[in-house]
Each structure stands twice: as C-alpha cells, then as structure tokens.
Design a protein around this motif. Sequence first.
Motif, mmCIF file in Angstrom:
data_model
loop_
_atom_site.group_PDB
_atom_site.id
_atom_site.type_symbol
_atom_site.label_atom_id
_atom_site.label_comp_id
_atom_site.label_asym_id
_atom_site.label_seq_id
_atom_site.Cartn_x
_atom_site.Cartn_y
_atom_site.Cartn_z
ATOM 1 N N TRP A 29 56.850 -38.211 16.981
ATOM 2 C CA TRP A 29 58.331 -38.496 16.535
ATOM 3 C C TRP A 29 58.124 -39.438 14.322
ATOM 4 O O TRP A 29 58.266 -39.015 13.410
ATOM 5 C CB TRP A 29 59.341 -39.076 16.994
ATOM 6 C CG TRP A 29 60.602 -39.586 15.806
ATOM 7 C CD1 TRP A 29 61.177 -40.472 15.462
ATOM 8 C CD2 TRP A 29 61.804 -38.263 15.389
ATOM 9 N NE1 TRP A 29 62.113 -40.294 14.540
ATOM 10 C CE2 TRP A 29 62.478 -38.956 14.446
ATOM 11 C CE3 TRP A 29 62.049 -37.004 15.180
ATOM 12 C CZ2 TRP A 29 63.691 -38.160 14.118
ATOM 13 C CZ3 TRP A 29 62.854 -35.847 15.254
ATOM 14 C CH2 TRP A 29 63.618 -36.847 14.563
ATOM 15 N N TRP A 30 57.246 -40.804 14.559
ATOM 16 C CA TRP A 30 56.832 -41.350 13.679
ATOM 17 C C TRP A 30 56.138 -41.043 12.635
ATOM 18 O O TRP A 30 56.477 -40.981 11.466
ATOM 19 C CB TRP A 30 56.080 -43.306 13.846
ATOM 20 C CG TRP A 30 55.971 -43.568 13.233
ATOM 21 C CD1 TRP A 30 56.693 -45.049 12.754
ATOM 22 C CD2 TRP A 30 54.767 -43.698 12.412
ATOM 23 N NE1 TRP A 30 56.120 -45.575 11.941
ATOM 24 C CE2 TRP A 30 55.246 -45.220 11.679
ATOM 25 C CE3 TRP A 30 53.574 -43.334 12.465
ATOM 26 C CZ2 TRP A 30 53.910 -45.580 10.205
ATOM 27 C CZ3 TRP A 30 52.269 -43.930 11.544
ATOM 28 C CH2 TRP A 30 53.468 -44.419 10.498
ATOM 29 N N THR A 33 58.510 -38.144 10.432
ATOM 30 C CA THR A 33 59.227 -38.853 9.955
ATOM 31 C C THR A 33 58.770 -40.021 8.938
ATOM 32 O O THR A 33 58.982 -39.891 7.407
ATOM 33 C CB THR A 33 60.864 -39.163 10.609
ATOM 34 O OG1 THR A 33 59.320 -40.759 11.158
ATOM 35 C CG2 THR A 33 61.547 -38.305 11.578
ATOM 36 N N SER A 34 57.306 -40.336 8.472
ATOM 37 C CA SER A 34 56.838 -41.300 7.687
ATOM 38 C C SER A 34 56.035 -40.267 6.940
ATOM 39 O O SER A 34 55.948 -40.811 5.803
ATOM 40 C CB SER A 34 55.986 -41.627 8.397
ATOM 41 O OG SER A 34 56.876 -43.388 9.023
ATOM 42 N N LYS A 37 58.966 -40.009 3.643
ATOM 43 C CA LYS A 37 59.194 -41.240 3.932
ATOM 44 C C LYS A 37 58.108 -42.135 1.833
ATOM 45 O O LYS A 37 56.977 -41.193 2.156
ATOM 46 C CB LYS A 37 59.323 -42.844 4.686
ATOM 47 C CG LYS A 37 60.076 -42.628 5.528
ATOM 48 C CD LYS A 37 60.099 -43.350 7.168
ATOM 49 C CE LYS A 37 60.480 -42.812 8.327
ATOM 50 N NZ LYS A 37 60.099 -44.266 9.078
ATOM 51 N N SER A 48 62.090 -47.618 11.067
ATOM 52 C CA SER A 48 63.380 -46.929 11.041
ATOM 53 C C SER A 48 62.674 -45.523 11.453
ATOM 54 O O SER A 48 61.492 -44.790 10.908
ATOM 55 C CB SER A 48 63.488 -46.415 9.725
ATOM 56 O OG SER A 48 62.354 -45.851 8.635
ATOM 57 N N LEU A 49 63.441 -45.070 11.947
ATOM 58 C CA LEU A 49 63.745 -43.515 13.017
ATOM 59 C C LEU A 49 63.791 -42.442 12.676
ATOM 60 O O LEU A 49 63.353 -41.303 12.419
ATOM 61 C CB LEU A 49 64.073 -43.804 14.259
ATOM 62 C CG LEU A 49 63.975 -44.686 15.784
ATOM 63 C CD1 LEU A 49 64.974 -45.058 16.570
ATOM 64 C CD2 LEU A 49 62.507 -44.567 15.496
ATOM 65 N N ILE A 50 64.844 -42.969 11.201
ATOM 66 C CA ILE A 50 65.227 -41.612 10.395
ATOM 67 C C ILE A 50 64.929 -42.087 9.375
ATOM 68 O O ILE A 50 65.574 -43.101 8.320
ATOM 69 C CB ILE A 50 66.679 -41.588 10.709
ATOM 70 C CG1 ILE A 50 66.807 -40.980 11.907
ATOM 71 C CG2 ILE A 50 67.097 -40.533 9.308
ATOM 72 C CD1 ILE A 50 68.976 -40.816 12.539
ATOM 73 N N PRO A 51 64.478 -41.452 8.595
ATOM 74 C CA PRO A 51 64.302 -41.880 6.893
ATOM 75 C C PRO A 51 65.567 -42.437 6.304
ATOM 76 O O PRO A 51 66.598 -40.867 6.303
ATOM 77 C CB PRO A 51 63.092 -40.748 6.084
ATOM 78 C CG PRO A 51 62.756 -39.468 7.140
ATOM 79 C CD PRO A 51 63.737 -40.338 7.942
ATOM 80 N N THR A 52 65.196 -43.530 5.787
ATOM 81 C CA THR A 52 66.484 -43.392 4.564
ATOM 82 C C THR A 52 66.548 -42.252 3.023
ATOM 83 O O THR A 52 67.663 -42.207 2.867
ATOM 84 C CB THR A 52 67.000 -44.633 4.206
ATOM 85 O OG1 THR A 52 64.885 -45.147 3.023
ATOM 86 C CG2 THR A 52 67.017 -45.718 5.525
ATOM 87 N N VAL A 54 63.718 -38.800 1.465
ATOM 88 C CA VAL A 54 63.540 -37.656 1.904
ATOM 89 C C VAL A 54 62.281 -37.638 1.021
ATOM 90 O O VAL A 54 63.767 -36.710 -0.287
ATOM 91 C CB VAL A 54 64.029 -36.561 2.559
ATOM 92 C CG1 VAL A 54 63.259 -35.710 3.711
ATOM 93 C CG2 VAL A 54 64.866 -36.674 3.722
#
Length: 280
Positions: A29-30, A33-34, A37, A48-52, A54
């Motif tokens: 997941w990291w 999502t990364s 980021k 952060s698990l969810i990027p602020t 994208v």
Amino acid sequence: MSSRLSPRAKVLLYGTLCVLAIPFVFPTWWMVTSSVKPVSEIFAFPPSLIPTSVSFAGYREAFATQPFARQYLNSAYIALVVTFGTLAVSSLAGYAFARIRFRGQNALFLVVLLGLLIPSEVTIVPLFRMFNAAGMVDTHWPLILVPILGAPSVLATFIMRQFFIALPVELEEAARLDGLGRFATFWRIALPLSRPALGAVSIFTFLHSWNLYLEPIVFLSTPEKFTLPQALTQFVDAYGGPMWNIQLSAASLTAIPVLVVFVIAQRQFIEGLAHTGLKG
C-alpha cells in the motif's frame, strides 16, 4: 469449518486475520500510494496512508527516462517462455520418474534433486564462460535456458512426480486397454488431471523468472535488453541517488503481473502443493 462458527467467533477470526495481514499489506500500500505523492511527502513522518495530492508524473517519467516499455516486454515474454518451457520439461520428467520403472531410478532422481542444493552464485561463473563461448552473452538465451534446465525445473519436476504418483494407476491401465501408448496416455489422461500441479508450477516459475536479478546483471549490458529487476536499479539522478517517485512508480507497475498471476491460479497453486506430499 467457518460455517460452524458463531457470529462472534467469525468476527474475532476475521479481525485477527486482518491484523495479521497488516505487515504484508502495508508495504505494498505504501509503495502504490507513494508512487503518486510528491517526493517531499514520501518520507514524511508519520507516513500518510492516503496522499494529500496526487501526481502521475512518476509513471510518465519512468517511460521517458529509459526504455521501460521495452524492458517490461522483455520480462513478460521471458517469463512466459520460461514458464511454458518448465511446464513441458517438468511434466514429462515427473511422469517418467513416477510411472516408468528402470534400474537406478531412485538414485537418478536423488542426483536431480541435488541440483536444488547448489546456489546459483556457485554456477554463475561457469555458466558465463559457457554462454560467452557460445556467443550468447548480452542476449536473452541465458535467462531462458538456465531456469528451464536449472533449479526451478528441478523443483517443478519434484512437484509433478509427486502428483503423478498420487494419481490412481487404474486410470492409465484402462487407457492402455483401449490401445493408448505411453505418450498418448500421458497426454490425454495424466496431463489433463494434473492441472493443480501445473498451476503451482506455473506460479512459482513465473515469479522466479519475473524477479530474476543475478543472471540479468551478469549476462546483459544493453539497456534495451534489460529485464525489470535490473531496470529498477537504473532510475538514479546525476549523482547516483535514487529518484524515489519514479522508482516507486516503476515498482508498482512491476508488481501488477505478479498479483494477476497469483489471483488467477491461487486455487490450483494450493491444491498442487497439497498433493505434493501424498505419496513418496
């Protein structure tokens, strides 16, 4: 078994499994999502698990920085050729060891299994000299021939042999009475029934070839011929530092075929391994 559990026990069981899955799911997941980021947010603490925000710039740059599409195709076709080649060799060899009786059969099979005990690092220099003499260095032939005729095929032969031993002999005897020869019996009776074992062999062979790293860095030197594990090490800046967003984007794309193959053949993989140790 789960249908006999009470609702409270089911909740407890599934909750425990979800907690135990976190160490395995979080890195993937990291990574995914990364990959979307900004670089400054990748190593933020706490992560952060969810990027602020994208951004898919890393995916575009992965294909612009080097011939990543060609390298992706290289890994795909090599893995497929190795998988089908290993299936052909291991199924025939496994059937022969399971059904054809000859003097020294067990001793020969033991010698074949000894190939699993030899690390690839030990044989890489002799293999390089052999392929170099044959003019195959900086080609894909070593990446195809070594897995098909090496340790992955030995393990596949062992799995196929154990599966064929577990098959009822009466099925093949009935085919013999109908006039089928040895190869026709194998092709029409034994091989179609061995789908679980073939699924198990397909998964671990595909994964081994897809993740192969040592052989590509030894045998390949042209970027257009690189495979994905070797290509992932090339996403560096002018100072040799890793370009993290591009590397993570390329790694995320690399993981997709692995997940697809496992999802498609996971049932056959489990059934194949379950039949491996039924008889000796």
